[in-house]
Design a protein around this motif. Structure first.
Motif, short mmCIF file in Angstrom:
data_model
loop_
_atom_site.label_atom_id
_atom_site.label_comp_id
_atom_site.label_asym_id
_atom_site.label_seq_id
_atom_site.Cartn_x
_atom_site.Cartn_y
_atom_site.Cartn_z
N VAL A 155 -29.92 101.28 18.89
CA VAL A 155 -29.47 102.55 18.32
C VAL A 155 -30.10 102.71 16.95
CG1 VAL A 155 -27.50 104.01 17.73
CG2 VAL A 155 -27.26 102.23 19.48
N GLU A 156 -30.52 103.94 16.63
CA GLU A 156 -31.12 104.20 15.32
C GLU A 156 -30.27 105.21 14.55
OE1 GLU A 156 -35.09 106.29 13.58
OE2 GLU A 156 -35.42 105.06 15.38
N PHE A 157 -30.46 105.23 13.24
CA PHE A 157 -29.72 106.13 12.36
C PHE A 157 -30.71 106.77 11.40
CE2 PHE A 157 -27.61 102.23 13.48
CZ PHE A 157 -26.59 102.70 14.29
N ALA A 158 -30.60 108.08 11.21
CA ALA A 158 -31.56 108.79 10.37
C ALA A 158 -30.85 109.71 9.38
CB ALA A 158 -32.53 109.61 11.22
N GLU A 159 -31.35 109.69 8.16
CA GLU A 159 -30.89 110.60 7.11
C GLU A 159 -32.09 111.43 6.68
OE1 GLU A 159 -29.55 110.31 2.41
OE2 GLU A 159 -29.45 108.52 3.67
N ARG A 160 -32.02 112.72 6.94
CA ARG A 160 -33.11 113.63 6.56
C ARG A 160 -32.62 114.45 5.37
NH1 ARG A 160 -37.19 113.87 10.36
NH2 ARG A 160 -36.70 112.80 12.34
N ARG A 161 -33.24 114.25 4.25
CA ARG A 161 -32.80 114.93 3.04
C ARG A 161 -33.31 116.37 2.98
NH1 ARG A 161 -32.72 110.07 -1.50
NH2 ARG A 161 -30.90 109.04 -0.56
#
Length: 303
Positions: free
Chosen positions: A256-262
């Motif tokens: 599983v991956e986690f992404a934060e796009r600012r």
């Protein structure tokens, strides 16, 4: 543009089929979602935005990205940027979705011709069983047919000895020779979660409090040079795999991956409630992805 309803319905079936099998195969998905609901982070699973899903392919005749991408291009996805991973001998592209509610797609391909002669021989002994592009024979408007295709064998079950040989030179090659088109990972968009959980740094803490093991390659947090894309990932689940002649081996599955796009600088003054996908950093980052690939590598799973 009005999105054709037949293609839209087929895409929904394909995406739902991919996720249902993936959740069965990757227990961390249910663990994470359950912890998020019990912890009050979300009310229901549908509150999660899927940032992107990823697939791995073999760069050989009849297969690879040239074949695989036909499926999602048919549904309205658009091919975007190319990435090259020299050390891992990979090419990759990402595809933007037809609807804001659909995940981006990231597809990588092993540069088989860059491997040793013996590894090439092993890989082609399997992939040469595919005599023509299998996607060309699919009715892409039939979502159930495409879903079944993505979860069926492309070649015979590999032997343990072939798998182990590939593992020594390319862990990516070993993963694909057994797992084929199984969904490699899905990605939670943490920036859309409530305050206290909406950064990768904070969400990683939440994950580790709940016993989730994180990929440490390049550090637990992977950040693009522009600071706009921040990612982390779990370590791949190990699966009990059955090889040729019924031989068993515990190998890497999916993660599983986690992404934060600012928010992009030009939209910094936009009220939070008005911010949507187009206001945030898009695309991917080769440096981040290079380390996230290693979620399935023995340097991570063997810890």
């Amino acid at each position: 543009m009005v999105f054709p309803s037949k293609k839209s319905a087929a895409l929904d079936i394909v995406l739902n089929g991919l996720m249902s099998r993936y959740k069965e195969r990757v227990p961390d998905v249910k663990r994470i979602i359950r912890a998020m609901i019990e912890g009050g982070v979300i009310e229901r699973e549908n509150d999660i935005e899927n940032d992107h899903i990823a697939f791995r392919t073999m760069g050989v005749a009849q297969l690879g990205i040239k074949s695989f991408e036909k499926i999602f291009l048919h549904y309205g996805y658009e091919k975007r940027d190319h990435y090259y991973f020299e050390g891992k001998k990979l090419d990759a592209w990402w595809y933007s979705p037809p609807r804001q509610t659909d995940p981006r797609i990231f597809v990588s391909e092993l540069r088989v011709g860059d491997l040793s002669a013996e590894s090439q021989r092993i890989i082609r002994s399997y992939t040469n069983e595919v005599k023509q592009d299998p996607v060309d024979s699919l009715d892409l408007d039939n979502g159930f047919e495409v879903d079944a295709f993505l979860h069926q064998p492309l070649w015979r079950v590999p032997s343990v000895s072939d798998y182990k040989h590939l593992l020594q030179e390319s862990e990516y090659a070993a993963w694909v020779i057994y797992n084929r088109y199984y969904l490699n990972h899905f990605t939670i968009s943490v920036h859309n979660l409530p305050m206290g959980y909406n950064t990768v740094a904070e969400f990683n803490q939440f994950l580790e409090r709940n016993g989730i093991r994180l990929n440490t390659a390049g550090g637990k947090i992977k950040t693009s040079p522009d600071g706009g894309l921040i990612q982390s990932a779990t370590v791949a689940e190990m699966i009990d795999a059955t090889f040729e002649n019924g031989d068993k081996l515990n190998i890497s599955g999916s993660y599983v991956e986690f992404a934060e796009r600012r928010v992009l600088p030009e939209f910094a003054g936009l009220p939070y409630e008005q911010i949507s996908r187009q206001h945030r950093r898009d695309g991917f980052e080769a440096g981040n992805a290079d380390k996230i690939f290693e979620s399935t590598y023995t340097t991570q799973t063997g810890k």
